[in-house]
Design an enzyme around this catalytic site. Structure first.
Site, short mmCIF file in Angstrom:
data_model
loop_
_atom_site.label_atom_id
_atom_site.label_comp_id
_atom_site.label_asym_id
_atom_site.label_seq_id
_atom_site.Cartn_x
_atom_site.Cartn_y
_atom_site.Cartn_z
N HIS A 39 0.85 -1.20 0.00
CA HIS A 39 0.00 0.00 0.00
C HIS A 39 0.88 1.24 0.00
O HIS A 39 0.89 2.02 0.94
CB HIS A 39 -0.92 -0.02 1.22
CG HIS A 39 -1.86 -1.17 1.22
ND1 HIS A 39 -2.64 -1.50 0.13
CD2 HIS A 39 -2.14 -2.09 2.16
CE1 HIS A 39 -3.36 -2.57 0.42
NE2 HIS A 39 -3.07 -2.96 1.63
N HIS A 71 0.29 -9.90 1.25
CA HIS A 71 -0.93 -10.00 2.06
C HIS A 71 -1.58 -11.38 1.98
O HIS A 71 -2.46 -11.69 2.78
CB HIS A 71 -1.97 -8.97 1.59
CG HIS A 71 -1.44 -7.57 1.57
ND1 HIS A 71 -1.07 -6.93 0.40
CD2 HIS A 71 -1.20 -6.71 2.56
CE1 HIS A 71 -0.64 -5.71 0.70
NE2 HIS A 71 -0.70 -5.56 1.99
N CYS A 93 3.79 -13.23 2.65
CA CYS A 93 4.76 -13.15 3.75
C CYS A 93 4.63 -14.40 4.63
O CYS A 93 3.51 -14.85 4.93
CB CYS A 93 4.47 -11.90 4.57
SG CYS A 93 5.49 -11.81 6.04
N GLU A 123 -5.71 -8.74 3.30
CA GLU A 123 -5.19 -9.85 4.10
C GLU A 123 -6.34 -10.60 4.79
O GLU A 123 -6.36 -11.84 4.84
CB GLU A 123 -4.20 -9.34 5.15
CG GLU A 123 -3.65 -10.46 6.01
CD GLU A 123 -2.85 -9.95 7.21
OE1 GLU A 123 -2.12 -8.96 7.07
OE2 GLU A 123 -2.96 -10.56 8.29
N THR A 158 -2.26 -9.30 10.80
CA THR A 158 -0.87 -9.19 11.25
C THR A 158 -0.44 -7.78 11.63
O THR A 158 0.52 -7.60 12.39
CB THR A 158 0.10 -9.69 10.14
OG1 THR A 158 -0.22 -8.98 8.94
CG2 THR A 158 -0.01 -11.16 9.92
N SER A 216 -2.13 2.31 3.76
CA SER A 216 -1.34 1.35 4.54
C SER A 216 -1.88 1.29 5.97
O SER A 216 -1.81 2.28 6.72
CB SER A 216 0.13 1.77 4.53
OG SER A 216 0.81 1.18 5.60
N ASN A 218 -0.75 -0.31 8.63
CA ASN A 218 0.19 -0.15 9.74
C ASN A 218 0.73 1.28 9.81
O ASN A 218 1.06 1.76 10.88
CB ASN A 218 1.30 -1.22 9.69
CG ASN A 218 2.28 -0.98 8.58
OD1 ASN A 218 3.20 -0.22 8.76
ND2 ASN A 218 2.08 -1.60 7.43
#
Ligand code: SF4
Length: 287
Positions: A39, A71, A93, A123, A158, A216, A218
């Site tokens: 992202h 993702h 990942c 995800e 995650t 994004s 995170n």
């Protein structure tokens, strides 16, 4: 003026490996990535410029190789991709794969699956699309609406903040005190490290710049976290968005970045701040 970097920031290994894989494959032939690789528009624009197709539309795939993003993807969707393009490389990942494994094991053991995360996030879609039934919760109101079950198997997206995950897990346990609630902590270590480093940084800064894409998860969570410890927090995707007036009277400025933010973007922001520091110093000397 002091400029401090968070001790953990920027690209995680999952993103770094995926970007390297796509760049390598793009040199060999026609490559498509299923959706946004990360992202971050800077990264995605560079991939498009290298001839990589980024599309979430299976009917639009026009490539010899398709790459699954970090993702992850559901088995159902993966099978549909393979029907169209046989050569599929999986850049999921390993920490997302771990979450898939945890989910499968909980379901196999008879638990009703619950994901703490954002409904609709790529995800979370990958984690849930193969399931006959599941729930996704992000707020206490979502927990209030959960159907009663005897056994809940809970995992987390995650990139969720650990505090939110713990609060929602506690809320599930309180609401269904008679039920068995089994939790597997699937929040990834890079997310935890960046969050802890962002808190440590923001506590000592007059202003913090959080670098990362608007989509994004995170990066947004890092900005929210920093805002709890520091009054001036600015999220930017690149140095071009910075504004000198944001840093008036700021003695210490912190920098952190989401797991999808490339090194060169972080360097450019830091360089911009050092240039501002020099200009301020010269003005101060001349006064
Ligand atoms: S944020 Fe975590 S789960 Fe996502 S790619 Fe990076 S290391 Fe993997």
């Amino acid at each position: 003026m002091k400029i401090l970097r968070a001790t953990h920031l920027g690209w995680c290994s999952g993103v770094r490996n995926a970007v390297a894989l796509v760049a390598n494959e793009a040199r060999r032939g026609r490559v498509a990535v299923l959706g946004e690789l990360v992202h971050n528009e800077t990264v995605n624009a560079a991939l498009r410029a290298a001839g990589v197709q980024l599309t979430g539309n299976l009917d639009a795939l026009n490539a010899d190789t398709v790459i699954v993003t970090p993702h992850g993807l559901s088995d159902t969707k993966l099978a549909r991709v393979r029907e169209r393009v046989p050569r599929v490389l999986d850049a999921t990942c390993p920490l997302v794969r771990r979450a898939h494994r945890a989910m499968r094991e909980l379901v196999a053991a008879g638990f009703h699956p619950v994901v703490i995360g954002q409904r609709g996030h790529v995800e979370v879609r990958g984690l849930t699309e193969d399931l006959a039934e599941f729930d996704v919760v992000l707020t206490k109101e979502d927990v209030r609406l959960l159907p009663p079950r005897w056994r809940y198997g809970v995992i987390a997206q995650t990139t969720q903040p650990v505090e939110r995950v713990q609060q929602l897990l506690d809320a599930i346990r309180r609401r269904f005190a008679e039920s068995e609630v089994r939790f597997v902590d699937t929040v990834c270590r890079p997310t935890k490290l960046r969050r802890a480093a962002a808190i440590a940084l923001a506590q000592h800064c007059d202003a913090v710049v959080v670098i990362g894409g608007a989509r994004s998860n995170n990066t947004r969570e890092l900005a929210t976290t920093c805002a709890r410890c520091c009054r001036r927090v600015f999220r930017v995707e690149s140095a071009g968005e910075l504004n000198a007036s944001w840093f008036d009277d700021a003695e210490t400025i912190g920098i952190t970045a989401g797991t999808s933010t490339p090194d060169e973007v972080i360097e450019a922001v830091e360089q911009w701040l050092w240039t501002l520091a020099e200009v301020k110093h010269e003005i101060h000397q001349a006064a």
